[in-house]
Every structure is written in structure tokens, then in C-alpha cells.
Design a protein around this motif. Sequence first.
Motif, PDB file in Angstrom:
ATOM      1  N   GLN A 417      26.995 -11.267  41.781  1.00 28.02           N
ATOM      2  CA  GLN A 417      26.465 -11.292  40.414  1.00 28.02           C
ATOM      3  C   GLN A 417      27.415 -12.033  39.472  1.00 28.02           C
ATOM      4  O   GLN A 417      26.972 -12.821  38.625  1.00 28.02           O
ATOM      5  N   VAL A 420      27.201 -15.786  40.137  1.00 30.21           N
ATOM      6  CA  VAL A 420      25.948 -16.354  39.638  1.00 30.21           C
ATOM      7  C   VAL A 420      25.980 -16.462  38.119  1.00 30.21           C
ATOM      8  O   VAL A 420      25.569 -17.470  37.537  1.00 30.21           O
ATOM      9  N   GLN A 421      26.489 -15.428  37.451  1.00 26.75           N
ATOM     10  CA  GLN A 421      26.614 -15.461  35.991  1.00 26.75           C
ATOM     11  C   GLN A 421      27.528 -16.605  35.565  1.00 26.75           C
ATOM     12  O   GLN A 421      27.244 -17.326  34.599  1.00 26.75           O
ATOM     13  N   ASN A 424      25.661 -19.908  36.118  1.00 27.70           N
ATOM     14  CA  ASN A 424      24.594 -20.089  35.127  1.00 27.70           C
ATOM     15  C   ASN A 424      25.128 -20.590  33.786  1.00 27.70           C
ATOM     16  O   ASN A 424      24.410 -21.244  33.027  1.00 27.70           O
ATOM     17  N   PRO A 430      18.569 -21.708  34.543  1.00 31.14           N
ATOM     18  CA  PRO A 430      19.141 -20.830  35.572  1.00 31.14           C
ATOM     19  C   PRO A 430      18.918 -21.397  36.977  1.00 31.14           C
ATOM     20  O   PRO A 430      18.012 -22.190  37.207  1.00 31.14           O
ATOM     21  N   ASN A 435      19.025 -17.030  41.962  1.00 36.76           N
ATOM     22  CA  ASN A 435      18.696 -15.809  41.215  1.00 36.76           C
ATOM     23  C   ASN A 435      17.633 -14.988  41.940  1.00 36.76           C
ATOM     24  O   ASN A 435      17.667 -13.748  41.916  1.00 36.76           O
ATOM     25  N   LYS A 439      18.032 -11.127  43.480  1.00 34.50           N
ATOM     26  CA  LYS A 439      17.086 -10.020  43.298  1.00 34.50           C
ATOM     27  C   LYS A 439      16.805  -9.326  44.633  1.00 34.50           C
ATOM     28  O   LYS A 439      16.674  -8.103  44.703  1.00 34.50           O
ATOM     29  N   THR A 464      26.796 -19.995  45.720  1.00 35.16           N
ATOM     30  CA  THR A 464      27.194 -20.178  44.325  1.00 35.16           C
ATOM     31  C   THR A 464      28.581 -20.797  44.246  1.00 35.16           C
ATOM     32  O   THR A 464      28.848 -21.673  43.404  1.00 35.16           O
TER      33      THR A 464
END
Length: 632
Positions: A417, A420-421, A424, A430, A435, A439, A464
Motif C-alpha cells: 500500500q 502504491v501510494q 501514485n 492512478p 490498484n 484490492k 510498483t
Amino acid sequence: MKKLALIIILILSIVPAVMADKGHMTVLAVTETLDGLKGAEADLDLEIKSGSGKVFISTYPLTKVDTQISFRMAKEFACDFLDKNCDKYDFFYEVRSAAPIVGGPSAGGAATALTIIVLEDLRFDQGITVTGTINSGGIIGPVAGIQEKIIAAGESKMGVVLIPEGKRYLEIINQTNNTNKTIDMVEVGSEHGVDVREVAEINQVIYEMTGKRYYATDEVLEIEPQYEQTMTQVAGDLCKRSVDILFDSQFNNFPKHQKIFEKGNNLTESAKQALDREAYYSAASFCFGANVQYQYLKLLTYNLSDERILRFNTIAGHDVNRFANQVATIPKHTISDLQTYLVVSERLKESQEHLSESKKLLIDGNRNQSLKQLALGIERLYSAQSWAEFFGQEGKEFEIGEEDLRKFCLDKLAEAQERVQYANSFFPMPLFKINEDLKQVKSDMQNQVYELCIYRASKVKARTNLILSVIGLSRDDMKRMLNRKLEISKRTIVRETKRDVFPILGYSYYEYAKSLQQDDPESAILYSEYALELSNFDMYFNHEKKIVFGDLTVLAIQISVIIVVISVLIYMKMKNKLFPNMFVEIDMNRFGIVKWFKSQFKEKFICDYCGRSLKTKSAKTNHEKACRKSSE
């Protein structure tokens, strides 16, 4: 008292020193002016305290989110680089600058270096600084404003600036007259009294700053014989299947589907070349691809009705469920067992997904695509059964229970997470596919499918990391990056192998990346990221890793030792005066002060040869000759 002080100093020398819990480094940044970017310096401070592994960032003035995330990554990479368990300590980073610096991840390399220096209590040259991002494996990535930072370093009397490898030359294109100009950063540094050096990864940075090199570049990677034997069997099994599928097919119908047949043959040829190189995972991967093409061809040539396609699908689905139930009962004692379970579970899950998609396509009337998905489902099941041969590999055993897997899943999810943040923040839109995959990882966690959560989160994080690593790279830069990734992957696998933990997935992806290095460097970088991410699973379980001793713990130990030593010496002195015939047996040689104790106790000195304390005059008489001979 002098003698007493000498004893205390000597004894303290065998106790670990207090870890330096604070550190400072000058870092370089850029600030926006009316004339464009201008270099600026900033102060980076780090303090480490007892805690729970949290990272706190304070910046003056405030900076962007990507700056803050890069500091959390710096802590992670530093602890991994040193192979230290940092979960019991909190890290406080503070950045101060007199100018409103432009936020970004360019201080990641410096933060990682400072974290290593503080954790190891290293002395470093304060006249050296580094600018560059920190990427997976500890690679120093490119940043903007290098020229301006070098000029600022000269104004601040910094002696050396370390810049990312491959960024010595800056190409400037003049849009007005369509001309190019090349600026040499080394020459820029020379003009401002700064020595500019290129560095590829954090191992080099630490060496330049401290003179200490942690990892050699010529380490030999020894393949675990049991892995090689099993992987050879898996590759042989999958490649033999290609022949079996073709034997069951109707050869006379191949001309209608010649392209599919050629795809399978090309993959088979690649597999043969991999076998010649003894790259068994690569051979297995190529043969799996060939098997999918041949299975698809076989189903096409059968001219199946919809009912028969559904029957094939149902039978395959039953086989998947039955094998999944069998695998679930297999105990997991080693990292190899766990990684085998991950790869088998993922393949079974993919098989189910392909079979489900095949049914949907058939209902929609798309028979050819339905058959292709059916072929994928069947072959994924077969590859899962082949990989199950890796269960039961020898190696260090761990306690791998449900709670351990849940925590591992949560840790990997949090890491994915964060990455990815971070990624982004670089893109206006995005990263849709990543993403979506994230999920799915969350869904696996919620459904308590922890093994799939771990594997998928690892892959999301690796993909990523790939995006973050290649931002702003030219094709030549990417080749350099790939070489570095492979080098660090190898180093990680060597480190794990020395612990009796052979990462079968990490090594398999490393081998595959090397096989793709020449013809498909883009895919090779991805698999090198997989290799990095899947080579250090043992760090998530309880085992004999180095522990970072905090300053308070060691200080308490030292104080306790001082009190005990003083008490013993006082007691011995008193006993010597009050009870001259009583002796205390001590291994004098361990403290390097044999002569001093001999002078103190004279004839009362008792050597190790005697083997026990002599408390009576008769015992002393009986052993006097042997003791005198030993102490001469």
C-alpha cells in the motif's frame, strides 16, 4: 584505585558499546527562485529510541507526501541492508532548511545512509553527502537539479558529492536553434571545489562515507543441490508433457491453426536452449507456455460441442478442488515449504479463474477464447502439481502458524500500500491495474487466505518498485539498473543460503531474469524485482537475526557489570585481610591481567591447572608443586 580503574576499563571492553542514537548529515536540495531552480543545503537529523518500529518525520518547511514516504522506505532499506530487526525502535527524522526547498524523494539515499550510520555507530566524513532516491535493493536512483546541488555544495564547502550512477552527463536541448549541449557534472564540481563521484547503490555510499564495505561484489552463489534436482524434475515433467499433448492431438488439422503450432514450437525451442544452459526454471516456464499453446491447439482440433467443453471444464474444476484440499493438509516447516505452498496455491487459484472465465465466454458464444481459457486452466493445474514436488525440501525450520501468516500478510499488504501510494504521487492518473490487484490482496486478507495475500502483495510491491525504479531512465540506464538489480538479488540469495534458507522462488525468478537479460530487458527487470522481493521471507518470522541493542539496555548492562566488579573486588580485598588462608579461583587470563593478580596474591595465586578453589592448607600443599609449575 588506579588498579581498580584498570580492571573496570578492561572488563567494560568485553561489553557491547553504547549505540549512538543520534546522527546528523548535510543534504542537498533545490529551491525555486525567479531565475529558476537554485541549490540549497538542509540539515538532516535522526534520533532512534525504544519503541515499536514506527517512523516519525518532521520537516521545516513542510514538504510533500513523497518526501515523507521516502524516509519510511529509508528505514526499511537500512534495516534490511544490515539484516537488523528494528521492530523495537522508533525512528525520528527531522529536516530543516533556511530556504523553502522543493519537496521530493531526492533525500532518500542520504536518509538511508544516515540510518545505517546511526544503527552501526559509524564515524563518517561530514564533508561528504549524497543526492539520489532510494529504490528497491538499496539502489540510488536519479533526481533533478544535480548541477544546482553541486554548486550549492561548493558554496557550503562540502568536499564530495555522490550522485546516481549514469548521471554524470546532462544533455540540454536548445529548442530555439535545435542544438544539444552536454554538461559534465565532474567538471562542474571541479569548478566549485567539489569532488563529484557516481554511486550505484547504498553499499558504495557507505564505503565512500565511512571506508567500510559491507558486501563483496564477487560472492559465489551456490545452488542448493536439492533445489536443482527438483527443478530439473519439474522442467523435465513439463517439457515431456508437450510431447504427450501433441501425441493426443489430431495432426491432420494443424494446417488450420499453424500460427498456434508455431508459437508452441518457438517456446519449445527456447526451453531446449535453457536446458542446455542448465537454467531449469526458465526451461519449465517456456515449456508451460508451449503446453498452453499445444493444449489450445488440441482442444480446437477436437471440434468439441458446447456440452463437451463444459464437461472438460467441470472435470478440471473437480481436479483443482481435490488437489487444493490435499495441499492444504501439507505441513509447512521451512521457508521452502511456505514458498512452495504460495506458488502452488496461486496456480490453483489462477486455474479456477481461467476455468470460470472459460464458462462465461462459452455462454457469450465466444468458443475459441473459451477453449483458450480452458487450456490455461488445465495447464495451470498441471504446473501446480509439478511445483508440489518442492514440498519437504531440507532447511532451517520455523514456527509457521496461522497467526504468523496473518501478520506476514498484514506486513506485506502495508508495504505494498505504501509503495502504491508513493507511485501514485508521481502520476496524474492512478495506476489502474496495480490498484485493482491491491484490492484483490485486501480481499485475500479479509477472506483469511493469507498465503495468496502474501504472494500477491509481494508481486504488487515488486511491480510498483519497478515503476519507481525506471522513472526517468533511458534504455542504457535501464540496462545498468538491471545489472544492479541482478547483482543485489544474487547477494540477497547468497545471504539467505548461508543461513540454511534457500529461497526457491527468489532464485527461480533470478535465474529467469538472467535468461531474459539480452532479448527482453524490460521483462528481466520485473523478474529481478520479484527475485528481490521473494528472497528474504525469513525476516518475517522469529529466528536468529541480529538484534539492535538500544542505548538504555547496554548502559544498564554496563552499570550492572561495574557494580558487580566493584563488589567482588571489595569482597576479595576484605577476605584477603580477614581470612588470608581463603582463596578465590578466577580465570585471570580472560581479563589479560594475570601479572597484576600474581603480584597482589603472590604465593596465594591459584592457577587454572589446579582445577578448583583451594580452601585448606593441606589442599594447597598437595597442589603447590603443580601450581608453581603452571604459573611460571
